[in-house]
Scaffold this active site. Structure first.
Site, PDB file in Angstrom:
ATOM      1  N   ARG A 121     -69.417  16.123  46.946  1.00 22.21           N
ATOM      2  CA  ARG A 121     -68.574  17.318  47.080  1.00 22.21           C
ATOM      3  C   ARG A 121     -69.328  18.589  46.687  1.00 22.21           C
ATOM      4  O   ARG A 121     -69.268  19.587  47.418  1.00 22.21           O
ATOM      5  CB  ARG A 121     -67.286  17.136  46.268  1.00 22.21           C
ATOM      6  CG  ARG A 121     -66.313  16.146  46.902  1.00 22.21           C
ATOM      7  CD  ARG A 121     -65.166  15.844  45.973  1.00 22.21           C
ATOM      8  NE  ARG A 121     -65.653  15.326  44.700  1.00 22.21           N
ATOM      9  CZ  ARG A 121     -64.900  15.195  43.615  1.00 22.21           C
ATOM     10  NH1 ARG A 121     -63.651  15.591  43.614  1.00 22.21           N
ATOM     11  NH2 ARG A 121     -65.409  14.688  42.513  1.00 22.21           N
ATOM     12  N   ASN A 152     -62.104  14.378  47.699  1.00 21.52           N
ATOM     13  CA  ASN A 152     -62.254  12.930  47.742  1.00 21.52           C
ATOM     14  C   ASN A 152     -60.923  12.338  48.162  1.00 21.52           C
ATOM     15  O   ASN A 152     -59.909  12.566  47.504  1.00 21.52           O
ATOM     16  CB  ASN A 152     -62.587  12.385  46.340  1.00 21.52           C
ATOM     17  CG  ASN A 152     -64.075  12.422  46.040  1.00 21.52           C
ATOM     18  OD1 ASN A 152     -64.884  12.590  46.946  1.00 21.52           O
ATOM     19  ND2 ASN A 152     -64.423  12.262  44.781  1.00 21.52           N
TER      20      ASN A 152
END
Ligand SMILES: [Zn+2]
Ligand SMILES: [Zn+2]
Length: 777
Positions: free
Chosen positions: A32, A50
């Site tokens: 990320r 996520n």
């Protein structure tokens, strides 16, 4: 042309919005933060999060920039990521407003439609950047034993559930201080969304009796410094540590741990220190310094200051580098290599919780260096060996498991493969994804069985794979088989042991065609009710046909023969399968017997002649035992494979011509008759020939025998792609000589790399076979 979220006009759209989903190992690897940097650099608006086992992006911006993002996702992905698939779709919801920027959003948990199996990241050894902080006096994490970042630190051992976020790891017990929280929230920081982030103010701390932190560390170090044995709470379990240069400390550890001979691994402070202990190939250096940081087995250097008791009976030493900041501190402070071995008594699973450690290691350790970060899952150290450029995995655990592997045939229903017995593992499979669980030890007692059940329950929850099909070994006595048969399942699939071995090799190499399998190991139950272990199989992932084997010999006393190679030697001398040629000359048998107690030879001979408690096996591993016994190299074995290690060690660097050997036809199979080989071995040993020459000659013989068996199978129409598997191929000399002879014949030779060739790879092979059988319905 118009799509939801796209601004359309007379020309091409100036702004598009897309939903991008990335599948694979993308959680716990800094994905990320990477997406955030990339999207910001490209000037895109949107967010990343996520989801169950995937990373989902919502992006909006000029079409070329969105296109660039999708391409660079793969090109610039973090080193630990493993992207399997990227999908791009039109956005269904409202697009991010122009100029709104790019953010990391809270994870989404989708309960309704379960995606493909979720991938759990393995633990990662301390990175260079964190090391600089650890040893940088000005840094706020100077000498902090739990320093980590997005690129390193605990993962599989701290994760309680997915999506991977701090609140679903054991780190939720440690609320972030202001400084750590700022790093965690700063997209420009190396610790942006580093879930296990910690510092001396907010993170876990060391304890030693009443001391904490630095004082605890120093007290523990003084115990090791004065020759004591320390138990430390490591990443995936307790470890026992002592000075590797102190022969007395090492011997004490052996005596207390009830481990008389099996080699200990030695941790060295850095690659230069490791090179002083072992002759490392470039593949070995690559493995040592990899994020998994396994123990690497390599030839020991003479005069390195390591006493022979560390690796008794072998010229190889297992070396590894520090895997956690705590290990780095210990190595740096003590300034010498350390024995670092599993915190258990011999044969038991590695201990993970402190009360159990204090109980089971009470008589072993002089003290306990512990900390208050719980160990969520049991991960022993991994062990690899290099043979030429090939890395073979001997034990797949910390740093390697539970990284997902691929199987060539997608499993139509979720599968659990229960594995075998020794070096036990299990595998979960769904679709083409196979998760090979961590090494649990020899599945022979209640403790190991409990460790297996716990690891199984954990991995089922984390991966989301809920097995409907159970694959298992044929052996009814294995605890794994009993576990498999007791489970509710829609279908049970029994897989022959050696078929599982060679299927594991084929599956790792993506082979979904017929091949010729060579499976050499200790013992596995054959489909005819006898024990096998020296097998040539024509196989594919679904089925197999035996086309060659080793001659059978009795195991006088069953397990007793496995523990005592000298007894196995008697088994061959007194009762090897008769294949139409004369047996061993009595004078030679007498010469061997003179070395042993008359009572023992008399009793064993009577057992063999009457066939009392003498199961027969066509095992290559047992033939290695017998050869070591005949040469007096290893009369008794205190760990599995010790006799083969002794033979390989005895051969050293020597080259020798093969001993005589012979193939016979029996029951439609080509059978290796070892009588000429063992006769020559014993004859020349009695005549005083050097053991090294004879040990080298024995290895050469088995390579030629294998080549001979394979040639005959190929001449009869067998495929020319070979899969070598089974624990005997942990022997680097046997593997190298066999492989080169086979390749000289123009055959394609495959051998397991990420999947162990020993029984640790059986469960993965069972899963591949189960998937292939499910395809057939
Ligand atoms: Zn780091
Ligand atoms: Zn902090």
């Amino acid at each position: 042309m118009a799509s939801p979220g796209a601004t359309t006009g007379p020309q091409a759209p100036v702004r598009v919005a897309r939903a991008v989903t990335v599948f694979g190992r993308v959680q716990g690897v800094g994905f990320r933060p990477f997406v955030h940097r990339l999207a910001t650099r490209l000037g895109l608006d949107g967010w990343v999060l996520n989801a169950d086992g995937r990373v989902e992006l919502t992006v909006a911006g000029p079409p070329p920039s969105v296109q660039a993002l999708v391409e660079l996702l793969r090109v610039e992905a973090p080193p630990l990521a493993d992207i399997r698939r990227v999908t791009v779709a039109d956005l269904s919801g409202p697009p991010p407003p122009p100029g709104s920027g790019f953010t990391v959003r809270a994870s989404a948990r989708t309960g309704s439609s379960r995606p493909a199996a979720r991938e759990i990241p393995p633990d990662i050894a301390t990175c260079e950047a964190c090391l600089r902080e650890l040893f940088g006096p000005a840094d706020r994490r100077y000498r902090y034993p739990f320093v980590n970042c997005t690129n390193c630190g605990p993962r599989a051992t701290v994760i309680e559930d997915l999506p991977y976020d701090r609140e679903r790891t054991v780190m939720r017990r440690f609320p972030l201080c202001a400084a750590c929280a700022a790093e965690y929230a700063d997209p420009a920081d190396r610790r942006f969304h580093a879930e296990p982030v910690a510092c001396p103010d907010c993170g876990p701390r060391l304890e030693w009796e009443d001391l904490t932190g630095e004082a605890a560390l120093r007290a523990a170090e003084s115990v090791v410094d004065s020759g004591g044995i320390m138990a430390i709470k490591g990443l995936g379990g307790f470890q026992l540590v002592c000075d590797a240069t102190d022969a007395e400390a090492v011997n004490r550890l052996r005596a207390r741990k009830l481990r008389p001979a099996k080699p200990f691994a030695v941790m060295a402070s850095d690659i230069a220190a490791a090179r002083r202990l072992a002759r490392l190939s470039s593949a070995g250096v690559t493995a040592l310094t990899s994020p998994a940081a396994p123990v690497v087995l390599a030839p020991a250097r003479q005069g390195s200051g390591i006493p022979p008791g560390v690796h008794a009976g072998t010229d190889h030493i297992g070396v590894f580098l520090p895997t956690t900041p705590l290990h780095h501190l210990l190595l740096r402070d003590l300034g010498r290599p350390l024995v670092v071995t599993s915190g258990n008594r011999s044969g038991e699973p590695i201990t993970v919780d402190e009360p159990t450690a204090r109980e089971t290691l009470a008589g072993v350790a002089d003290g306990f260096l512990v900390h208050n970060r719980p160990i969520r899952a049991r991960y022993d150290d991994s062990v690899v060996r290099t043979v030429g450029r090939t890395v073979t995995t001997l034990r797949r655990a910390r740093g390697l498991s539970p990284a997902a592997l691929v199987i060539p045939v997608a499993a139509a229903q979720p599968v659990v493969a229960a594995g075998a017995q020794l070096k036990h593992t299990f595998t979960l499979a769904e679709g083409t994804c196979a998760v090979l669980g961590p090494h649990t030890g020899d599945l022979e007692d209640a403790r190991t069985l409990d460790a297996f059940k716990t690891a199984y329950a954990d991995l089922v929850r984390l991966t989301g794979i809920e097995p409907q099909v159970v694959a298992h070994d044929l052996h009814p006595g294995y605890l794994s088989t009993q576990w498999a048969r007791a489970r509710p399942a829609e279908r049970r699939i029994a897989v022959q042991h050696h078929h599982a071995h060679v299927a594991a090799c084929a599956a790792e190499h993506g082979l979904d065609r017929p091949f010729l399998g060579v499976a050499y190991d200790g013992l596995g139950l054959g489909d005819d009710g006898t024990l096998w272990g020296g097998e040539i199989l024509v196989a594919d992932l679904t089925r197999y046909r035996r086309v060659g084997r080793f001659a059978t010999a009795p195991l006088p006393g069953g397990a007793a023969a496995v523990r005592r190679p000298a007894r196995m030697a008697m088994g061959y001398l007194y009762g090897v399968e008769a294949l139409g040629e004369p047996g061993f000359p009595p004078s030679l048998v007498g010469a061997f017997e003179r070395r042993l107690a008359p009572e023992e030879t008399r009793v064993v001979r009577a057992m063999v002649e009457r066939g009392v408690n003498c199961p027969r096996a066509s095992s290559a591993g047992r033939l290695f035992d017998a050869a070591a016994g005949l040469l007096g190299l290893c009369d008794d074995a205190t760990y599995e494979g010790q006799a083969a290690v002794a033979l390989e060690t005895a051969a050293g660097d020597e080259y020798a011509e093969a001993l005589p050997w012979r193939l016979a036809r029996a029951d439609g199979l080509w059978v290796y008759d070892p009588v000429p080989t063992l006769t020559a071995l014993l004859d020349r040993a009695v005549a005083g020939e050097r053991t090294s020459t004879l040990a080298a000659a024995f290895h050469r013989t088995l390579a030629e025998v294998t080549s001979g068996l394979v040639q005959r199978a190929v001449a009869a129409g067998a495929p020319s792609t070979l899969c070598l598997s089974g624990g005997c191929f942990q022997n680097a000399r046997l593997l190298a000589e066999t492989r080169s002879l086979l390749e000289e014949q123009g055959l394609r030779v495959l051998v397991g790399s990420a999947v162990p060739v020993n029984d640790g790879g059986i469960s993965y092979g069972q899963a591949a076979v189960a998937a292939a059988r499910l395809r057939e319905g």
